[in-house]
Write a protein that holds these residues in place. Structure first.
Motif, PDB file in Angstrom:
ATOM      1  N   ILE A  17       0.812  -1.208   0.000  1.00  0.00           N
ATOM      2  CA  ILE A  17       0.000   0.000   0.000  1.00  0.00           C
ATOM      3  C   ILE A  17       0.847   1.260   0.000  1.00  0.00           C
ATOM      4  O   ILE A  17       0.351   2.336  -0.272  1.00  0.00           O
ATOM      5  N   HIS A  18       2.140   1.133   0.281  1.00  0.00           N
ATOM      6  CA  HIS A  18       3.045   2.280   0.299  1.00  0.00           C
ATOM      7  C   HIS A  18       2.631   3.316   1.315  1.00  0.00           C
ATOM      8  O   HIS A  18       2.845   4.496   1.121  1.00  0.00           O
ATOM      9  N   SER A  19       2.041   2.878   2.397  1.00  0.00           N
ATOM     10  CA  SER A  19       1.722   3.821   3.441  1.00  0.00           C
ATOM     11  C   SER A  19       1.758   3.068   4.743  1.00  0.00           C
ATOM     12  O   SER A  19       1.327   1.928   4.811  1.00  0.00           O
ATOM     13  N   ARG A  20       2.267   3.726   5.789  1.00  0.00           N
ATOM     14  CA  ARG A  20       2.303   3.017   7.069  1.00  0.00           C
ATOM     15  C   ARG A  20       1.128   3.400   7.948  1.00  0.00           C
ATOM     16  O   ARG A  20       0.991   2.904   9.036  1.00  0.00           O
TER      17      ARG A  20
END
Lengths: 486, 459
Positions: B337-340
């Motif tokens: 998702i490229h997001s934390r």
């Protein structure tokens, strides 16, 4: 000491003036150098901003959770509601990428700034109602500590839509829908109209609908600046640049009914800086397309519409820039302070501007006389031939008007049904749209921003159901048509 | 001992001379083989330690930590494959060499006999870790994170060098096997207070103690997955291991010198658990959870009872495996998702059910569910602190409740609920990821069957 020695040596040559007293500081500039060295040492301590690489403060960050392409009122509204609806403060990193921070060609600031609830789709009415409530309470929504309150200069003068014989039935139906949603609109016969607004020529008017509350016009620049200020205080990052590329990846999947689809996800957004080849790849989880008149180009970059026509992949985003003129004229004998925004059945409209007998107005061109959207040059002949006769016919006082100035702006015109596109794209799954409002984007921006933010955070619309405005309708052919646009 | 050191050293020529498409396979396989040989260390003699030579020894405290270290290297290599895909082969080989170098230093640290040698290796582990964080981390903040990490640890450990040299001068030897039996009571005087502080601060910073923990969330969040794994699983335990060794020399001063640190740890344990409840960044949540668990270990080591030492050792191993697994899970999320941010990726259970099973297991072990070794560690620590002072049970109980709260909060936010539209096409779990999770979980579950091997020298 060195300075003194030099002065002594060169004393006889430079009569009166020593090295240190040269106007503008010494040529050796010790103080400047020492302070530079001090600053450098201080910046290396932990906690200060120092990077051993070159200065990249003008570039956007390397990653951001949400990238909003377009810093107009719709993009800022989405950012505002994202930050407001996130469960904890600082949870989501938002980056707003705006190509032109002077907003010279943005639709927001070039707009006439009207807000009305007189639409024919219930969703549009609900959107405008909430936006009116937002604008009314703007100093609670957009309050920033220690900053002065916003003055939107909201003129609650209402909209007066006139209908001829053919349009009267449609107008009655529309008003019923508006009243169901809670808008306060009154219908007037030509006699009532003549009594209330004696300066109108009621010839050819069968029915008029007049908005009594929550309608009028306001200053869009003030709204934009208020949003910007509030967003900066909430921690949204702004960056000046142009989105030139999306790096994405596709995967082939199968739906429940067994057909093959290719779903695409955007991994990175390349933001190019002004007047240079430098770009920054911003890694992101979600991209919001709020680029207004240029949304079509952004959608094409993301691969929307690249496919055989007639399929979902081949369905383009049908938003294109359309140029609209706005003329400002002076007419001392005109309608005066009580004039609402009057919309003639022929398509011409005008409103009062300020308190000095100035009026703003224009007319929507027909399909054949669409001006070329390549530039924002104003065509005064259009006023002479198309707008003035209609205005003069409706308001006889306008026969003696004098055009002061004019400007042109873009509509993010949705060629399909002239209503907005919101929500995610079915195939490019992390691109959300908030665009295509064809001239009524500004007035619906706060509500649309909330709807898109809800879609992103919850997965469905919570307060106002904008399912008729999803992207899928372009493929399925379900028009959400509005019946008159100004 | 050379039977571990030389193969580990030779992993480096292995990676550099492998063909480009074989670097991962070679290094992972061979490091896995080396980790199997580490089980030989379990063959301990009674109370004494297994002395390989004058330089290296291992006893039942360092054995589980060593096995964990060597087990973790193949796991780190498996976890790093995805984010290094786009790098050039030289960069990949460099990354693997950094990991191998770190492994080497860690093995030598855990088996060092001479305390100065221990110190040198302890400091040497900082260098490859710093390189991994600052070169391969994801965001620009990693430079700041690396700086914090380096300087906090260095400043803490410099006094340790001075203290060790002082002990060498007064006692004549720093060989741990001798010092064990030499240990004379340390009288109370100002200079001995400083000696105690100098010895302990290095490990306090490393653990980390609550007031000195600022480097940990930064370093963990900014590090790449291998960096996070090794930091959480092993490097924090270095502090615990060092504290357990060095407190042998510092009696009876520890009885009263330890009070401020025990208080700080007890308070910090609750504080960091509470911070976890408010975290929005997944990796940050796991980092703060590490601080909270390590605070328990600090308390256990400082009260110096047999039960607490057993609990501390068990907790260190259990936390190493659990934390490392949680970081791997968070990373598998991030890669898709490229997001934390937790709220942007929800409802994963419907899309990736097997990964949801691993999430569930990891969260359950994190909240110390019986009969896992996490519970054994926590239980021993709670019991021993209760007999040390009755009031601590309130704090410990509160901590266990809050730990359960945030573990379940993390589980529910990422797995349950309706999934958001923009995660519709995430790739299904790779076999590599499933293997990674199972290789974390398997030792954890198997150890529940025979926990006495990780209970340390006082069992």
């Amino acid at each position: 000491m060195l300075r003194r020695a030099l002065r002594l040596r060169l004393g006889p040559c430079l009569s009166g003036r020593g090295l240190g007293t040269y106007r503008g500081g010494s040529t050796l500039d010790w103080d400047g150098k020492v302070s530079k060295i001090k600053k450098k040492i201080q910046s290396i301590f932990p906690g200060r901003a120092w990077s051993p690489l070159y200065d990249t403060s003008h570039l956007p960050p390397e990653r951001s959770d949400v990238v909003i392409v377009g810093g107009g009122v719709l993009g800022l509204s989405v950012a505002y509601w994202l930050k407001r609806l996130e469960k904890q403060q600082g949870a989501i990193q938002v980056l707003v990428v705006e190509r032109d921070h002077t907003y010279a060609r943005a639709s927001t600031v070039l707009s006439v700034g009207g807000i009305r609830q007189q639409f024919s789709l219930p969703e549009n009415v609900q959107l405008s109602l909430f936006s009116a409530e937002f604008l009314r309470n703007i100093n609670e929504y957009l309050a920033v500590v220690d900053d002065p309150p916003l003055d939107l200069q909201f003129n609650p003068s209402g909209y007066l839509l006139l209908a001829s014989e053919e349009g009267a039935a449609i107008m009655e139906r529309n008003v019923k829908i508006q009243r169901q949603e809670g808008a306060k609109v009154c219908l007037m016969s030509p006699e009532q109209l003549q009594k209330k607004f004696p300066w109108i020529n009621t010839e050819g008017v069968a029915l008029a609908s007049y908005g009594l509350e929550n309608e009028g016009w306001f200053d869009p620049w003030c709204l934009l600046q208020g949003l910007r200020r509030k967003l900066q205080s909430m921690g949204v990052l702004f960056c000046q640049g142009e989105v030139t590329r999306f790096i994405s990846s596709s995967s082939h999947m199968e739906t429940a009914s067994g057909e093959q689809v290719t779903l695409k996800r955007i991994h990175e957004v390349h933001v190019k800086m002004d007047h240079s080849q430098e770009f920054q790849p911003v890694e992101c989880a979600i991209v919001v397309n709020a680029a207004g008149a240029w949304s079509g180009q952004i959608a094409e970059l993301a691969g929307v519409g690249t496919g055989p026509p007639g399929t979902m992949q081949g369905t383009k985003l049908p938003v294109e820039p359309r140029k609209r003129y706005v003329y400002l004229w002076h007419c001392p004998q005109g309608p005066g302070l009580e004039a609402p925004l009057v919309a003639d059945p022929s398509g011409a409209y005008f409103r009062r501007e300020g308190l000095g007998n100035n009026y703003l107005g224009s007319c929507s061109p027909t399909e054949e006389e669409e001006p070329d959207p390549g530039n924002l040059e104003v065509d005064y002949d259009f006023f002479q031939e198309k707008v003035w006769p209609r205005l003069a016919q409706r308001v006889p006082a306008f026969e003696t008007l004098k055009v002061r100035s004019a400007w042109a702006g873009y509509y993010d015109y949705n060629t399909f049904d002239q209503n907005g596109v919101v929500g995610p794209h079915p195939l490019v799954i992390n691109m959300y749209f908030a665009t295509g409002f064809s001239g009524h984007g500004l007035q619906q921006a706060p509500a649309v921003g909330r709807a898109v933010a809800e879609m992103m955070l919850e997965g469905h619309f919570q307060t106002i159901n904008l399912s008729p405005f999803l992207f899928g309708r372009f493929y399925f052919g379900e028009k959400a048509q509005e019946h008159c646009i100004l | 001992m050379l039977k571990y050191i030389i193969p580990t050293m030779m992993l480096m020529p292995l990676t550099w001379l492998s063909k480009n498409n074989m670097i991962w396979i070679n290094s992972t396989l061979h490091s896995l083989l080396i980790s199997f040989t580490s089980l030989l260390l379990m063959n301990q003699f009674g109370d004494n330690s297994l002395n390989f030579s004058l330089t290296f020894f291992s006893d039942s405290l360092s054995t589980p930590l060593l096995i964990l270290t060597m087990w973790l290297l193949p796991l780190m290599l498996m976890a790093s494959q995805h984010h290094l895909l786009k790098e050039s082969p030289t960069r990949k080989k460099l990354f693997i060499s950094m990991l191998v170098l770190l492994q080497l230093f860690l093995i030598m640290t855990f088996t060092a006999t001479e305390l100065i040698f221990f110190y040198i290796m302890f400091e040497a582990t900082l260098v490859p870790t710093l390189i991994i964080i600052t070169r391969w981390g994801n965001q620009t903040e990693r430079l700041n994170a690396g700086l914090y990490f380096l300087f906090y640890t260095l400043t803490g450990s410099l006094p340790l060098l001075v203290a060790l040299i002082h002990i060498q001068n007064t006692v004549g030897s720093l060989n741990f096997l001798i010092l064990q039996y030499w240990a004379q009571p340390v009288p109370n005087s100002w200079s001995n207070v400083f000696l105690w502080l100098a010895c302990m601060m290095a490990f306090m910073v490393k653990m980390p103690l609550y007031g000195l923990h600022l480097w940990l969330p930064k370093a963990h969040v900014e590090a790449p997955i291998a960096g996070s794994m090794v930091l959480a699983a092993i490097l924090l335990k270095l502090g615990g291991y060092g504290m357990m060794r060095i407190t042998l020399l510092l009696n009876p001063m520890t009885d009263y010198m330890a009070y401020p640190f025990i208080m700080l740890s007890l308070w910090g344990m609750i504080m960091t658990s509470s911070i976890c409840l408010r975290q929005t960044d997944l990796k940050s949540l796991i980092a703060y959870s590490s601080v909270s668990h390590m605070a328990l270990v600090i308390v256990a080591i400082l009260i110096q009872t047999p039960w607490s030492y057993m609990g501390a050792t068990a907790l260190m191993i259990a936390h190493g495996l659990t934390s490392s697994m949680l970081f791997c899970l968070a990373n598998s999320n991030y890669e898709r998702i490229h997001s934390r941010t937790m709220i942007l990726a929800r409802g994963l259970q419907t899309l990736l059910p097997l990964m949801a099973a691993w999430w569930l297991l990891a969260s359950l072990t994190n909240l110390a569910l019986p009969p896992t070794i996490n519970l054994i560690g926590e239980l021993f620590v709670v019991m021993s602190t209760f007999s040390w002072s009755n009031i601590t049970i309130i704090l410990m109980g509160l901590n266990m409740v809050i730990t359960a709260l945030y573990s379940l909060y993390m589980l529910i936010t990422t797995q349950r609920g309706k999934h958001t539209h923009h995660i519709n096409n995430i790739l299904p779990s790779f076999t590599r990821e499933n293997a990674l999770m199972s290789l974390h979980m398997l030792p954890l579950l198997l150890l529940s069957l025979n926990p006495k091997i990780i209970l340390g020298p006082l069992y």
